[in-house]
Design an enzyme around this catalytic site. Structure first.
Site, PDB file in Angstrom:
ATOM      1  N   TYR A 183      78.044  20.892  27.193  1.00  0.00           N
ATOM      2  CA  TYR A 183      77.915  21.821  28.538  1.00  0.00           C
ATOM      3  C   TYR A 183      76.863  20.855  29.470  1.00  0.00           C
ATOM      4  O   TYR A 183      76.183  20.097  29.188  1.00  0.00           O
ATOM      5  CB  TYR A 183      77.044  22.827  28.120  1.00  0.00           C
ATOM      6  CG  TYR A 183      76.174  23.739  29.367  1.00  0.00           C
ATOM      7  CD1 TYR A 183      77.275  24.390  30.014  1.00  0.00           C
ATOM      8  CD2 TYR A 183      75.094  23.811  29.421  1.00  0.00           C
ATOM      9  CE1 TYR A 183      76.618  25.068  31.278  1.00  0.00           C
ATOM     10  CE2 TYR A 183      74.376  24.486  30.278  1.00  0.00           C
ATOM     11  CZ  TYR A 183      75.199  25.041  31.271  1.00  0.00           C
ATOM     12  OH  TYR A 183      74.663  25.773  32.344  1.00  0.00           O
TER      13      TYR A 183
ATOM     14  N   ASP B 168      75.570  23.586  19.080  1.00  0.00           N
ATOM     15  CA  ASP B 168      75.454  24.539  19.912  1.00  0.00           C
ATOM     16  C   ASP B 168      76.670  25.455  19.774  1.00  0.00           C
ATOM     17  O   ASP B 168      77.842  25.082  19.856  1.00  0.00           O
ATOM     18  CB  ASP B 168      75.500  23.881  21.494  1.00  0.00           C
ATOM     19  CG  ASP B 168      75.389  24.916  22.588  1.00  0.00           C
ATOM     20  OD1 ASP B 168      75.581  26.222  22.170  1.00  0.00           O
ATOM     21  OD2 ASP B 168      75.196  24.653  23.507  1.00  0.00           O
TER      22      ASP B 168
ATOM     23  N   ARG C 214      52.313  35.203  23.807  1.00  0.00           N
ATOM     24  CA  ARG C 214      53.042  34.208  23.776  1.00  0.00           C
ATOM     25  C   ARG C 214      53.549  33.793  22.475  1.00  0.00           C
ATOM     26  O   ARG C 214      54.340  33.393  22.263  1.00  0.00           O
ATOM     27  CB  ARG C 214      52.480  32.969  24.366  1.00  0.00           C
ATOM     28  CG  ARG C 214      53.059  31.637  24.098  1.00  0.00           C
ATOM     29  CD  ARG C 214      52.496  30.483  25.486  1.00  0.00           C
ATOM     30  NE  ARG C 214      51.457  30.561  25.947  1.00  0.00           N
ATOM     31  CZ  ARG C 214      50.192  30.147  25.233  1.00  0.00           C
ATOM     32  NH1 ARG C 214      50.300  29.569  23.895  1.00  0.00           N
ATOM     33  NH2 ARG C 214      49.045  30.147  25.643  1.00  0.00           N
TER      34      ARG C 214
ATOM     35  N   LYS D 180      75.191  34.563  26.584  1.00  0.00           N
ATOM     36  CA  LYS D 180      76.576  34.613  26.198  1.00  0.00           C
ATOM     37  C   LYS D 180      76.972  35.949  25.235  1.00  0.00           C
ATOM     38  O   LYS D 180      76.629  37.055  25.368  1.00  0.00           O
ATOM     39  CB  LYS D 180      77.342  33.386  26.114  1.00  0.00           C
ATOM     40  CG  LYS D 180      76.885  32.261  26.949  1.00  0.00           C
ATOM     41  CD  LYS D 180      77.082  32.403  28.267  1.00  0.00           C
ATOM     42  CE  LYS D 180      76.381  31.319  29.441  1.00  0.00           C
ATOM     43  NZ  LYS D 180      75.622  30.449  29.012  1.00  0.00           N
TER      44      LYS D 180
HETATM   45  C1  PLP Z   1      77.560  25.989  25.572  1.00  0.00           C
HETATM   46  C2  PLP Z   1      76.245  26.372  26.177  1.00  0.00           C
HETATM   47  N1  PLP Z   1      75.071  25.839  25.868  1.00  0.00           N
HETATM   48  C3  PLP Z   1      74.132  26.026  26.607  1.00  0.00           C
HETATM   49  C4  PLP Z   1      73.967  26.686  27.702  1.00  0.00           C
HETATM   50  C5  PLP Z   1      72.724  27.101  28.458  1.00  0.00           C
HETATM   51  O1  PLP Z   1      72.541  28.302  28.665  1.00  0.00           O
HETATM   52  P1  PLP Z   1      71.748  28.948  29.583  1.00  0.00           P
HETATM   53  O2  PLP Z   1      72.305  29.338  30.843  1.00  0.00           O
HETATM   54  O3  PLP Z   1      71.278  30.552  28.920  1.00  0.00           O
HETATM   55  O4  PLP Z   1      70.290  28.262  29.777  1.00  0.00           O
HETATM   56  C6  PLP Z   1      75.161  27.155  28.341  1.00  0.00           C
HETATM   57  C7  PLP Z   1      75.156  27.973  29.574  1.00  0.00           C
HETATM   58  O5  PLP Z   1      76.271  28.176  30.007  1.00  0.00           O
HETATM   59  C8  PLP Z   1      76.399  27.031  27.598  1.00  0.00           C
HETATM   60  O6  PLP Z   1      77.655  27.617  28.032  1.00  0.00           O
END
Ligand code: PLP
Length: 391
Positions: free
Chosen positions: A110, A182, A58, A207
């Protein structure tokens, strides 16, 4: 320490070279050119009090460490920490806040981020103000003496609003707050927020960084020593780590990030241009089009405009025809993979956003979103054209 792990890279190494090599060296025991998947929970120590830098899975894992060092270099940060999902990464960032702190957030963030802030973290005496961060005056007005973080997404999903990163960093720093970006939607090929003053960058590696739709993960990149120390502590304390196998998958993905992004960018632009001249399409949202209200800003802070496009068809029925009519485009949530996805924000990614809030953000029932993959563009346009014929 910052330079040590860039191994065979000189200070002048360029982006594609960094993507391929940063954080990695041939396996010291075999010479394997690819970092192995260290699928182990613990490490045998040489003698009491003497180990090789790895004690428990971990806390440290060599595959994860290679990925973290790789992504830190890709984002021009000092250190990175990989988590089990993008949301776990954002959750780790939130632990930097203390009760009483206030955060200003892009209003079109998001949905999962909004849910975490609104339904979970607001229970811990943290407060959040959602504002259109494209509007810097409104962003400044939303800040209070308790504001410790400005959390932005640029471009936003799915309406592609941009935030001026350099100005956002100045606003945050004038109030002793952190700018958190982000950067999932843009990818570090197209945009590196730390170069504009961001303190923390986060990604859903699910992504573009992984890019092959076969792993869920997240990462936080930091530049300040105190943040790095805290994130290292929290990653171990909370334990939401990225697995060795997923770390290996993402590390494989970042090797081709520049190549993939060039094709995502080219296909994204070609699809946006095609849609903008199509008579059944009322509006196209894409920062690479001169008609985008922030096209000049996009050119200033982005190297490419990405593979994400949204467009307006005017009604749910028209959107349904296109979504059900495509053959090569796959109807699915998520984005950033090599295969092209198509989705309906109002009922899919943004279904949890209340209807009035969706309307205020411009997310209509007639809006369709595409995550352009890396297929031959002619095939994608043929597919869209035949689906639009049914509208
Ligand atoms: C811009 C953005 N940030 C964070 C996330 C969250 O990521 P995860 O689905 O890997 O937890 C997403 C998921 O679609 C996203 O589009």
């Amino acid at each position: 320490m910052y330079r040590e792990w860039i191994v065979k890279l000189t200070d002048r190494a360029r982006f594609s070279t960094i993507c391929l090599h940063a954080g990695q060296e041939p396996d010291p025991s075999t010479g394997a050119i690819i970092t192995p998947i260290y699928q182990t929970s613990t490490y045998v120590q040489d003698e009491l009090g003497k180990h090789k830098g790895f004690e428990y899975g971990r806390t440290q894992n060599p595959t994860r460490l290679a990925l973290e060092n790789n992504i830190a270099a890709i984002e021009a940060g000092k250190a990175a920490f990989a988590f089990a999902s993008g949301m776990a990464a954002i959750g780790a960032i939130a632990t930097m806040l203390k009760s009483g702190d206030h955060v200003v957030v892009s209003d079109n963030t998001y949905g999962g981020t909004f849910r975490l802030f609104d339904k979970v973290l607001s229970r811990y005496q943290l407060s959040f103000t959602y504002v259109n961060t494209s509007d810097l005056a409104a962003t400044e007005r939303a800040m209070t003496p308790a504001t410790r973080m400005l959390f932005v997404e640029t471009p936003t999903n799915p309406v592609m609003g941009l935030t001026d990163l350099r100005c956002a960093a100045s606003l945050a720093h004038a109030r002793d707050a952190r700018l958190v970006v982000d950067n999932t939607f843009a990818s570090p090929y197209n945009q590196r927020p730390i170069e504009f003053g961001a303190d923390l960058v986060t990604h859903s590696t699910t992504k573009y960084l992984n890019g092959h739709s076969d792993s869920i993960g997240g990462v936080v990149i930091a530049v300040r020593d105190e943040d790095i120390e805290w994130l290292r502590f929290v990653q171990n304390a909370e334990g939401a780590i990225l697995s060795p196998f997923d770390s290996w998958l993402v590390l494989r993905g970042t090797k081709t990030l520049p190549l993939r992004m060039q094709q995502h960018n080219a296909n994204g632009l070609a699809i946006a241009e095609f849609l903008s001249t199509h008579k059944k399409v009322q509006k196209v949202f894409y920062p690479g089009l001169p008609s985008h209200p922030q096209h000049e800003l996009a050119k200033k802070q982005m190297r490419g405009f990405g593979g994400m496009i949204a467009f307006e068809l005017g009604s749910l029925e028209a959107a349904r025809r296109v979504l059900n009519g495509v053959r090569l485009h796959s109807l699915a949530e998520s984005l950033g993979g090599v295969e092209t996805l198509i989705s309906h924000p109002a009922t899919m990614t943004h279904a949890s956003v209340p209807a009035d809030r969706r309307a205020a953000l411009g997310i209509t029932d007639g809006m369709v979103r595409i995550s352009a993959g890396v297929e031959d563009i002619e095939d994608l346009l043929d597919d869209l054209a035949q689906a639009l014929d049914a509208v």
